[in-house]
Scaffold this motif. Structure first.
Motif, PDB file in Angstrom:
ATOM      1  N   VAL A 123       0.851  -1.193   0.000  1.00 38.94           N
ATOM      2  CA  VAL A 123       0.000   0.000   0.000  1.00 38.94           C
ATOM      3  C   VAL A 123       0.884   1.240   0.000  1.00 38.94           C
ATOM      4  N   LEU A 124       1.933   1.216   0.844  1.00 43.22           N
ATOM      5  CA  LEU A 124       2.854   2.349   0.895  1.00 43.22           C
ATOM      6  C   LEU A 124       3.484   2.571  -0.480  1.00 43.22           C
ATOM      7  N   ALA A 125       3.775   1.474  -1.179  1.00 43.09           N
ATOM      8  CA  ALA A 125       4.391   1.591  -2.506  1.00 43.09           C
ATOM      9  C   ALA A 125       3.423   2.216  -3.503  1.00 43.09           C
ATOM     10  N   GLY A 126       2.128   2.078  -3.260  1.00 41.61           N
ATOM     11  CA  GLY A 126       1.154   2.585  -4.221  1.00 41.61           C
ATOM     12  C   GLY A 126       0.758   4.026  -4.015  1.00 41.61           C
ATOM     13  N   ILE A 167      10.887   7.676   1.920  1.00 44.29           N
ATOM     14  CA  ILE A 167       9.686   6.912   2.283  1.00 44.29           C
ATOM     15  C   ILE A 167       9.131   6.196   1.055  1.00 44.29           C
ATOM     16  N   LEU A 168       9.187   6.913  -0.072  1.00 45.20           N
ATOM     17  CA  LEU A 168       8.675   6.352  -1.317  1.00 45.20           C
ATOM     18  C   LEU A 168       9.452   5.104  -1.736  1.00 45.20           C
ATOM     19  N   THR A 169      10.763   5.061  -1.390  1.00 45.45           N
ATOM     20  CA  THR A 169      11.584   3.955  -1.872  1.00 45.45           C
ATOM     21  C   THR A 169      11.724   2.823  -0.845  1.00 45.45           C
TER      22      THR A 169
ATOM     23  N   GLY B 229      -3.220   2.051 -12.050  1.00 43.61           N
ATOM     24  CA  GLY B 229      -3.204   2.780 -10.790  1.00 43.61           C
ATOM     25  C   GLY B 229      -1.949   3.628 -10.656  1.00 43.61           C
ATOM     26  N   ARG B 230      -0.829   3.069 -11.129  1.00 41.51           N
ATOM     27  CA  ARG B 230       0.406   3.850 -11.079  1.00 41.51           C
ATOM     28  C   ARG B 230       0.332   5.050 -12.008  1.00 41.51           C
ATOM     29  N   LEU B 293      -7.004   9.099  -3.240  1.00 39.00           N
ATOM     30  CA  LEU B 293      -6.714   7.828  -2.585  1.00 39.00           C
ATOM     31  C   LEU B 293      -7.919   6.893  -2.655  1.00 39.00           C
ATOM     32  N   VAL B 294      -9.133   7.482  -2.588  1.00 41.90           N
ATOM     33  CA  VAL B 294     -10.334   6.641  -2.696  1.00 41.90           C
ATOM     34  C   VAL B 294     -10.410   6.023  -4.093  1.00 41.90           C
ATOM     35  N   VAL B 295     -10.135   6.845  -5.130  1.00 40.61           N
ATOM     36  CA  VAL B 295     -10.151   6.309  -6.494  1.00 40.61           C
ATOM     37  C   VAL B 295      -9.103   5.198  -6.637  1.00 40.61           C
ATOM     38  N   LEU B 296      -7.897   5.456  -6.086  1.00 44.62           N
ATOM     39  CA  LEU B 296      -6.837   4.446  -6.145  1.00 44.62           C
ATOM     40  C   LEU B 296      -7.264   3.150  -5.467  1.00 44.62           C
ATOM     41  N   LEU B 297      -7.931   3.324  -4.321  1.00 51.52           N
ATOM     42  CA  LEU B 297      -8.410   2.165  -3.566  1.00 51.52           C
ATOM     43  C   LEU B 297      -9.397   1.374  -4.414  1.00 51.52           C
TER      44      LEU B 297
END
Lengths: 309, 314
Positions: A123-126, A167-169, B229-230, B293-297
């Motif tokens: 999740v953190l990675a996303g 944090i991102l990495t 998503g990315r 973040l909601v859309v990503l979720l």
């Protein structure tokens, strides 16, 4: 009686069906070849404008007081120092946290714990990088750095940006090195336990050295990612118009990527013969080759792990 | 060894073997490793908490629907995110339309057709490198080709800074990731399936069409949606190809005209809002991030849902 040749022809099947197969195969080949076209297009489009920049700009302005492209100061070293500072801070954050997480997940965690913790890291990675930029600007700087370092911390600063990029990495370091650690065969661990080694000694002296290439690869990939990260720095480190040469992490600074973003926002104003627009492509080309080099090197390391086990 | 020790279990045995000494260094090490993970989790929790609590003032005088459907504006009291929200969705559709067919086809070639020769290895290495190229470099590619070179086609009225240019750029950015994840999914299809299909006389295309693609579909779909998503969170390349950060009107343009028109996207708006000096925009930015973040979720949730559903089926 049929000759072998005739049987072979028969086995090859209906000609129309075979022709169709060839056409389909060609179609898929073209799709795969597009990726090469993209690479060529990237290098081509960058190199053209970069050449215009390098051949027209006064070479003395490449080593000047700072990076102010719209005023004709193109001091590349300012951006190199900025990039190294931010990526270096990022690695100071990501390397210990990522590696620690990786070793814990691979050597210590119960399967059930692992099933909960790993998705959370993903999740953190996303999380999009703009979000981490916002977080660095509105939380890390005022609520973490100011209380620790006092008022010398400027609202926009490289330290917060570096921590944000770090944090991102973290998830990247954690997942790539965890893969490397888990690829170490179980027999090595069992041999170590059999000799009476503790879990710590097994992790540090047996498993870690065996996976070291993969761990190094994860750090290089993370560094490459940190060098290429744009939005965290663009939001949290400020310095829109340009930046003076400087190492002070409490002050605004600019990396190669952030400088490109800053130039792009105002690119409508980029007119005339000051070559600010072309400098964008020059930076892009540098960035492309730096990250390419880092990625190729890290791939070598990854392959070394795979070959061994 | 006596019976009591055996009954007491491995704890006692290990204490007996270590002469009743506690392994202090080992405990410290374990705690240190575990705290690395805890710190990472705590950062994630803090981030979510900061964003959500920061967005609360924005929800006091507007609902989620008015926030999404209101036009972008420089006035924090009426500003909404409609153009950015709509723009992000259009860009996602565009990205999927480009990256999905092209990426899946390329992966099919590399996994099913290509023999292991120098050309294939080159293409594979090239794709892995493309996946590592910073996103802003793709922005430069889009700026040079889709905006400057093909501007008269992609967006004649807006100097090429159009939805088409943005969508193509994001599509190319996503392509290598789609290829890599699809190739992984295809590699996971058991070889026995291929051999059985060839055994009954299928051509290669029939094997792919009727056996490999259906079995690989969940993996391919999950990977593609995750890579979308990315792309959804990318701001840097869109800044370069001209994502708009201030007010502009969508109007009642036809579909093609709208595609050739200006665009914005949520990440681009986060960037420009977070730099505005007014305090009110802090809350608005946080609110915008919550929507993102909601859309990503939703996007990632769909991917996981699809994977679970398909996996049950096979």
């Amino acid at each position: 009686m049929q000759t072998t040749q005739a049987i072979e022809v028969q086995l090859r099947g209906v000609p129309s069906r075979r022709r169709r197969e060839v056409r389909i195969r060609r179609f898929f080949f073209v799709a795969a070849a597009t990726s090469v076209v993209i690479s060529v297009a990237i290098i081509g489009s960058l190199a053209g404008e970069a050449w215009t920049f390098i051949s027209n700009v006064d070479l003395g302005s490449l080593t000047d007081i700072g990076w102010y492209p719209r005023r004709g100061y193109f001091d590349i070293s300012t951006l190199f120092v900025g990039t190294l500072t931010v990526a270096g801070i990022a690695m100071l954050v990501a390397a210990p946290l990522g590696l620690g997480s990786a070793i814990y997940l691979s050597e210590y965690a119960m399967p059930r714990t692992r099933r909960v913790l790993k998705p959370t890291l993903e999740v953190l990675a996303g999380i999009p990088s703009v979000v981490l930029g916002f977080f660095a600007l509105t939380f890390i700087t005022p609520s973490v750095l100011r209380p620790i370092f006092g008022d010398q911390v400027v609202g926009f600063n490289m330290l917060a940006a570096g921590i944000g990029v770090g944090i991102l990495t973290i998830p990247l370091v954690a997942s790539v090195s965890e893969d490397a650690l888990r690829a170490v065969p179980r027999s090595l661990r069992e041999a170590s336990y059999g000799l009476g080694a503790t879990r710590m000694a097994t992790s540090v002296r047996v498993v870690f050295p065996a996976a070291v290439s993969g761990v190094v690869a994860s750090l290089i990939i993370a560094f490459s990612r940190a060098v290429g990260e744009t939005m965290v720095v663009a939001i949290a480190a400020g310095a829109t118009g340009g930046s003076l040469f400087g190492w002070n992490v409490f002050e605004p600074g600019q990396t190669m990527t952030a400088a490109m973003a800053a130039l792009a926002i105002g690119s409508d104003q980029v007119r005339g013969d000051d070559y600010a627009f072309q400098s964008l492509f020059f930076l892009g080309l540098l960035l492309f080759f730096v990250t390419l080099l880092l990625n190729v090197v890290s791939e070598r390391f990854v392959r070394r792990v795979r070959q061994r086990y | 060894m006596n019976r009591a020790a055996l009954a007491a279990g491995p704890e006692t045995v290990s204490r007996a073997l270590t002469h009743h000494r506690r392994d202090v260094r080992g405990t410290v090490f374990t705690v240190a490793l575990f705290s690395c993970l805890i710190v990472a989790m705590a950062i994630l929790a803090t981030l979510l908490y900061t964003v959500i609590s920061g967005s609360l003032p924005a929800w006091r005088d507007r609902s989620l629907t008015t926030f999404i459907t209101s036009q972008m504006s420089a006035d924090p009291h009426v500003a909404g995110i409609w153009q950015a929200f709509y723009g992000s969705l259009t860009l996602m559709v565009f990205t999927a339309v480009i990256a999905f067919p092209l990426g899946v086809s390329a992966a099919i070639y590399l996994e099913e057709y290509a023999s292991d020769n120098r050309a294939t290895r080159f293409i594979n290495a090239n794709i892995r490198n493309l996946a590592g190229v910073p996103s802003i470099v793709y922005g430069l590619l889009g700026l040079a080709i889709f905006v400057k070179l093909l501007g008269s086609i992609t967006g004649p009225a807006v100097e090429g800074r159009s939805v088409i240019a943005g969508g193509l750029t994001l599509g190319l950015l996503t392509l290598p990731i789609v290829i890599i994840t699809t190739a992984e999914a295809l590699r996971a299809v058991p070889n026995a399936l291929r051999e059985a299909a060839y055994g009954v006389g299928s051509t290669q295309w029939q094997v792919i069409r009727h056996h490999i693609l259906p079995v690989g579909a969940p993996g391919i779909l999950t990977g593609t949606i995750l890579s979308l998503g990315r792309a959804f969170g990318e701001a840097a390349p869109l800044l370069l190809v001209g994502g708009i950060t201030t007010f502009f009107s969508v109007g009642d343009a036809s579909f093609l005209e709208a595609l050739q028109g200006r665009f914005s996207a949520m990440p681009v708006l986060v960037f420009s809002w977070s730099r505005l000096p007014q305090e009110e925009f802090r809350a608005l930015t946080a609110a915008l991030i919550v929507v993102m973040l909601v859309v990503l979720l939703l996007i990632n949730g769909t991917a996981i849902y699809l994977r679970n559903r398909f996996e049950k089926g096979t």
